[in-house]
Design an enzyme around this catalytic site. Sequence first.
Site, PDB file in Angstrom:
ATOM      1  N   TYR A 296       1.044  -1.056   0.009  1.00 23.23           N
ATOM      2  CA  TYR A 296      -0.213   0.131   0.155  1.00 23.23           C
ATOM      3  C   TYR A 296       0.428   1.224   0.193  1.00 23.23           C
ATOM      4  O   TYR A 296       0.117   2.397  -0.536  1.00 23.23           O
ATOM      5  CB  TYR A 296      -0.757  -0.375   0.825  1.00 23.23           C
ATOM      6  CG  TYR A 296      -2.773  -0.552   1.023  1.00 23.23           C
ATOM      7  CD1 TYR A 296      -1.701  -1.885   0.700  1.00 23.23           C
ATOM      8  CD2 TYR A 296      -3.696  -0.160   1.146  1.00 23.23           C
ATOM      9  CE1 TYR A 296      -3.479  -2.841  -0.059  1.00 23.23           C
ATOM     10  CE2 TYR A 296      -4.704  -1.137   0.979  1.00 23.23           C
ATOM     11  CZ  TYR A 296      -4.214  -2.582   0.777  1.00 23.23           C
ATOM     12  OH  TYR A 296      -6.028  -2.999   0.473  1.00 23.23           O
ATOM     13  N   GLU A 447     -10.744   0.418   0.708  1.00 20.61           N
ATOM     14  CA  GLU A 447     -10.280  -0.707   0.757  1.00 20.61           C
ATOM     15  C   GLU A 447      -8.676   0.231   1.454  1.00 20.61           C
ATOM     16  O   GLU A 447      -7.739  -1.026   2.376  1.00 20.61           O
ATOM     17  CB  GLU A 447      -9.830  -0.835  -0.871  1.00 20.61           C
ATOM     18  CG  GLU A 447      -8.291  -2.244  -0.967  1.00 20.61           C
ATOM     19  CD  GLU A 447      -7.758  -2.320  -2.486  1.00 20.61           C
ATOM     20  OE1 GLU A 447      -7.467  -1.534  -3.523  1.00 20.61           O
ATOM     21  OE2 GLU A 447      -8.051  -3.463  -2.936  1.00 20.61           O
TER      22      GLU A 447
HETATM   23 FE1  SF4 Z   1      -1.808  -4.133  -5.607  1.00 19.94          FE
HETATM   24 FE2  SF4 Z   1      -4.638  -3.595  -5.061  1.00 19.94          FE
HETATM   25 FE3  SF4 Z   1      -3.486  -4.955  -3.063  1.00 19.94          FE
HETATM   26 FE4  SF4 Z   1      -2.613  -2.094  -3.621  1.00 19.94          FE
HETATM   27  S1  SF4 Z   1      -4.386  -2.350  -2.982  1.00 19.94           S
HETATM   28  S2  SF4 Z   1      -1.378  -3.046  -2.976  1.00 19.94           S
HETATM   29  S3  SF4 Z   1      -3.072  -2.403  -6.404  1.00 19.94           S
HETATM   30  S4  SF4 Z   1      -3.719  -5.371  -5.049  1.00 19.94           S
HETATM   31 FE    FE Z   2      -6.192  -4.198  -1.358  1.00 17.65          FE
END
Ligand code: SF4
Ligand code: FE
Length: 482
Positions: A296, A447
């Site tokens: 991230y 996320e």
């Molecule tokens: Fe990869 Fe998506 Fe996880 Fe970011 S959120 S590390 S883009 S899989």
């Molecule tokens: Fe993710």
Amino acid sequence: MKIESPEAYIDSMRGLERRIYVLGERVENPVDHPMIRPAMNAVAQTYAVGDEPEAEDLLFTKSHLTGERISRFTHIHQSTDDLVKKVLMQRLLGNRTSTCYQRCVGMDGVNALYSVTYECDEDCGSEYHERLKEYLRYIQEENLTVDGAMTDAKGDRGLRPADQPDPDVFVHVVERKPEGIVVRGAKAHQTGSLNSHDILVMPTASMRENEADFAVSFAVPADSEGMTFVLGRQPSDTRKLEGSPLDVGNPKYGSQEALVIFDDVFVPWERVFMCGEYRQSGKVVERFASYHRQSYGGCKVGVGDVLVGAAQLVAFYQGVDRASHIRDKITEMVHLNESIFSCGIACSSQGKATPSGCYMVDTLLANVCKHNVTRYPFEIARLLQDIAGGIVATMPSQKDFENPEVAPYLEKYLKGSGDIPTLERIKVLKYIENMTIGAGAAAYLTESIHGAGSPQAQRIMIQRQADLENKVKLVKKLIDLD
Ligand code: SF4
Ligand code: FE
């Protein structure tokens, strides 16, 4: 590498016959489904060399198993340089797509399993590590996208896996056969699962002796018998069905999560990487989480770069780019974004080799990285909305702009500064809408809180590694206390 281009990747997904449900209906052709394709396009970018001069060195590397050129997404980190390059690659792909391109979960999964299977074999006399290496050779050679599946459905969060009234809420082994195992359960919120060739399952928590059946890790093709996928919704997702790309905001790319159900799926032994070694399960969780918390520090920063660009552009389009408070807000956005990046780089450069040879990030710093990500993107999005103005939530649709009866009014009254065409201003505002309150916010905001573990999971890890005892010693020594 068998799949060598974005087009070849998309074609390879056509070959999979899967049970996929979207909006209550089975989808026979997911590749061309307008609610899935943008997310698949984002994964496809991981296969594109691109025109950035640094891309080749970041996206591709040499396999430590075969010496061949492979995608970094299938690579086992051999040094801190590899760890740093992983973060740089993720920032670059965030720049390209402004979303979650999904493929990192599998990369983080195989890296976590690489060191744990090695240590498990040493401790338990098992033979998982060689199996995993064999599997790695296969995904490197074919250049496959692998979904790393950890989060179980979980049922009653107050109960342990073994105490659940329905044990299926945690993926577990229901039968052991001479040729393999049969597994049942579901993994929830699976990023990229519809766009992956294989699903790599890992345990969701540290298991106890009576939970050995839940200490299971394996990889299966996404079209295995007994598997079902149900696409998760995102805000404003059906705009993708309207044929109005302006209203989608980021029409080329998107992210994707699904519920992945394993209804008595058979897994041959050569694809099983843990089966009953409950003492090893916590290590997989901790290492996978730390790698993904490092991730991230790259991907969300890459998206943040595009958002900073959108702030600057919309300020210019609206004639306020020279106002000191706007410049200050954009500076704050950059500061927040680079603070996340600093943690991503720090936990990578402080990484260390594990006994398997695979490099592990600094877990304290990786958790600090992700913990910042649970906050800073929200502040970046708030500042962006502040700069853009309330119009972010009040714009007419693409179809209004196409209707000759109202379009001239919209042209006239929604115009910004100078001779900037009205639709150019609206286009960047629609992108901001998508990223801060629309489907794009699922990847950039929700996320950021819950992906790679919710905030409390990082606080527990930070607390565990804070070494307060040593810090107390420091103060005592400084001021001469016993
Ligand atoms: Fe990869 Fe998506 Fe996880 Fe970011 S959120 S590390 S883009 S899989
Ligand atoms: Fe993710």
